[in-house]
Motif scaffolding. Sequence first.
Motif, short mmCIF file in Angstrom:
data_model
loop_
_atom_site.label_atom_id
_atom_site.label_comp_id
_atom_site.label_asym_id
_atom_site.label_seq_id
_atom_site.Cartn_x
_atom_site.Cartn_y
_atom_site.Cartn_z
N PRO A 19 0.82 -1.20 0.00
CA PRO A 19 0.00 0.00 0.00
C PRO A 19 0.86 1.25 0.00
CG PRO A 19 0.07 -0.94 2.20
CD PRO A 19 0.79 -1.89 1.28
N ALA A 20 0.25 2.33 -0.44
CA ALA A 20 0.99 3.59 -0.47
C ALA A 20 1.47 3.96 0.92
CB ALA A 20 0.09 4.69 -1.03
N GLY A 21 2.73 4.22 1.05
CA GLY A 21 3.28 4.68 2.31
C GLY A 21 3.56 3.60 3.32
N ALA A 22 3.33 2.32 2.95
CA ALA A 22 3.57 1.24 3.90
C ALA A 22 3.99 0.00 3.14
CB ALA A 22 2.32 0.97 4.72
N ALA A 23 4.74 -0.84 3.83
CA ALA A 23 5.22 -2.07 3.21
C ALA A 23 4.32 -3.22 3.62
CB ALA A 23 6.65 -2.36 3.65
N THR A 24 4.03 -4.10 2.66
CA THR A 24 3.34 -5.34 2.95
C THR A 24 4.30 -6.47 2.65
OG1 THR A 24 1.18 -4.44 2.39
CG2 THR A 24 1.41 -6.83 2.33
N ALA A 25 4.43 -7.38 3.60
CA ALA A 25 5.39 -8.47 3.41
C ALA A 25 4.82 -9.73 4.00
CB ALA A 25 6.72 -8.14 4.10
N PRO A 26 5.16 -10.90 3.44
CA PRO A 26 4.72 -12.15 4.06
C PRO A 26 5.35 -12.28 5.42
CG PRO A 26 6.35 -12.57 2.35
CD PRO A 26 5.99 -11.13 2.25
N ALA A 27 4.64 -12.96 6.34
CA ALA A 27 5.10 -13.01 7.72
C ALA A 27 6.38 -13.79 7.88
CB ALA A 27 4.00 -13.60 8.60
N ALA A 28 6.63 -14.80 7.04
CA ALA A 28 7.80 -15.65 7.23
C ALA A 28 9.09 -14.85 7.10
CB ALA A 28 7.77 -16.78 6.21
N GLY A 29 9.77 -14.63 8.21
CA GLY A 29 11.05 -13.93 8.20
C GLY A 29 10.91 -12.42 8.15
N ALA A 30 9.93 -11.92 7.40
CA ALA A 30 9.81 -10.48 7.22
C ALA A 30 9.42 -9.76 8.50
CB ALA A 30 8.80 -10.17 6.12
N ALA A 31 8.81 -10.49 9.44
CA ALA A 31 8.43 -9.85 10.69
C ALA A 31 9.65 -9.28 11.40
CB ALA A 31 7.73 -10.86 11.60
N LEU A 32 10.81 -9.89 11.21
CA LEU A 32 12.02 -9.41 11.85
C LEU A 32 12.53 -8.12 11.21
CD1 LEU A 32 13.82 -12.83 12.31
CD2 LEU A 32 12.74 -11.45 14.08
N ARG A 33 11.96 -7.76 10.07
CA ARG A 33 12.37 -6.52 9.41
C ARG A 33 11.24 -5.48 9.39
NH1 ARG A 33 13.67 -10.66 5.94
NH2 ARG A 33 12.04 -10.03 4.46
N ALA A 34 10.13 -5.77 10.05
CA ALA A 34 8.96 -4.90 9.99
C ALA A 34 9.19 -3.62 10.79
CB ALA A 34 7.74 -5.62 10.52
N GLN A 35 8.58 -2.54 10.31
CA GLN A 35 8.63 -1.25 10.98
C GLN A 35 7.22 -0.87 11.43
OE1 GLN A 35 11.58 0.42 11.51
NE2 GLN A 35 12.48 -1.45 10.65
N PRO A 36 7.09 -0.08 12.49
CA PRO A 36 5.77 0.37 12.90
C PRO A 36 5.03 1.04 11.74
CG PRO A 36 7.37 0.88 14.60
CD PRO A 36 8.15 0.37 13.43
N GLY A 37 3.79 0.65 11.54
CA GLY A 37 2.99 1.16 10.44
C GLY A 37 2.98 0.27 9.22
N ASP A 38 3.93 -0.68 9.12
CA ASP A 38 3.92 -1.62 8.01
C ASP A 38 2.69 -2.51 8.08
OD1 ASP A 38 6.34 -0.63 7.15
OD2 ASP A 38 7.51 -2.41 7.69
N LEU A 39 2.28 -3.02 6.91
CA LEU A 39 1.23 -4.02 6.85
C LEU A 39 1.88 -5.38 6.68
CD1 LEU A 39 -1.44 -2.28 4.57
CD2 LEU A 39 -1.02 -2.03 7.02
N LEU A 40 1.52 -6.29 7.56
CA LEU A 40 2.14 -7.60 7.57
C LEU A 40 1.08 -8.64 7.21
CD1 LEU A 40 4.98 -8.71 8.25
CD2 LEU A 40 4.11 -9.22 10.54
N ASP A 41 1.35 -9.44 6.18
CA ASP A 41 0.45 -10.49 5.73
C ASP A 41 0.73 -11.75 6.54
OD1 ASP A 41 0.32 -12.42 2.63
OD2 ASP A 41 -1.06 -12.34 4.31
#
Length: 463
Positions: free
Chosen positions: A40-62
């Motif tokens: 989405p605009a202004g936010a990152a969407t990433a699959p949960a596997a592994g990406a949770a360790l790189r997530a930032q506040p406000g990101d969208l996590l699948d």
Amino acid sequence: MNTGPTPAPLSRRRRPGRGLLAAAAAGALALGGLAGLAAPAGAATAPAAGAALRAQPGDLLDVSLDQLRPTQSSIGYDEVYYKLGRYTSPKDELNGSVNKRFNDWCETNGQGEAVTVRPGARLADPSTFTCALAPGQETAASRAGMKTVVVGPGGALYLTDGHHTLTSFLEAPDGGPQLHIRLIVRADFSDLSPAAFWQAMRARDWVRLVDERNQPLTVEQLPQHLGLAYFHDDPYRSLVYFTRDIGYSVPDDAAEYLEFLWGDWLRGQGIGLPGSYDPADSASYLAAVRTASQAMSAAPGDIVIAEGRTADQLGRLTPWNAGKKPTGGEFGKLSAPITDAKPGKLAYALDFRAKVATGPACTSTVTGRHTGPLVVGTGTTCLTDAQQTGPVVVRAGASLVVTGSDLTGPVQAVGAGTVRFCGTTLTGPLSVVNTRDQLTLAGPGCTPNTLNGPLQLVGNPAS
């Protein structure tokens, strides 16, 4: 015996692979996944596997629902029953609308309302329905309907909002533990030690460490999974849910655990005490809702309800029912029976509750860890939040009820009274032959199981 593909475990995720809770009996679900969501605009969407360790506040996590850990030990079952009753009813379609479950999923996924639903559409397969907003078109308003998650040590995902909604998705016949949803990352505490993590969660009021009786509990006592089988039922939380927009409304700056705080106050006032009304009788339950909501509305606006919050800060609604007569407004809508074209929430909840099979009363209960053979010779043995390692044998006439537990080893029952498994992982063979009363491995209100081993189900009555 699992149903559907197993998601990749989170990096360093605790007890990897335990999340899949698929029904392995009649009515088992073929669950699909949700992949390839655009950012989405202004936010990152990433699959949960592994990406949770790189997530930032406000990101969208699948994420899939089986990857989430609760931050509270109880929910109001009747709120979930209302949603499940509505989800499994044809009345929305008969009224010319799409079923509420698709609207709820689209809203929770940050995509507004559902606009088209194909024949045979399934909640677990978003390709069978469309939402008003495509991924990447989220707005501030659409994000407001999304739920939140905190990334904990090792990338574990802790749900901090939406326990009722996501449990409803998980328990829906066309949903399940592998249903995907996007959550807003509230914070990344993955680099903290467990002790520091829980200290940070408590400091922000992002964990509720009291049980359904408002008694203290420890973080170790929190459930490890979503699902009715893992939560305790707080009847006050249900009661408050039905008073919404009658005795209170959700303020823009809603407190954490808003409905629980009102429920704690009602408990302290002696209003809605268990036994003072019949939760299976609509007239009795409705009278309890009226009493509770009128007390909430009549409370002085500056009185402290809980945790330093006043009644006005918690959304006290005055006048009661927005000034409407009991036959009108939100209370009038709530009163509509299940036979109406548009039943009230309470009617849907009680209708679904009546369909939930219950096992016989426990004569003995096993919780926690138990190693060695377990023989059920007489009465009803309940395994609740238990970790049983070793064979389980149920003798003729005895009953076994297993809820939210892990079993490792064979389970054998011949001529048993009742055998019931809900929200349970079994690693080993299951043999149930000639059950006299009831065999339940799936059905309304029975959280899906993971059965990893051969099944022998012969001569049993339909659950």
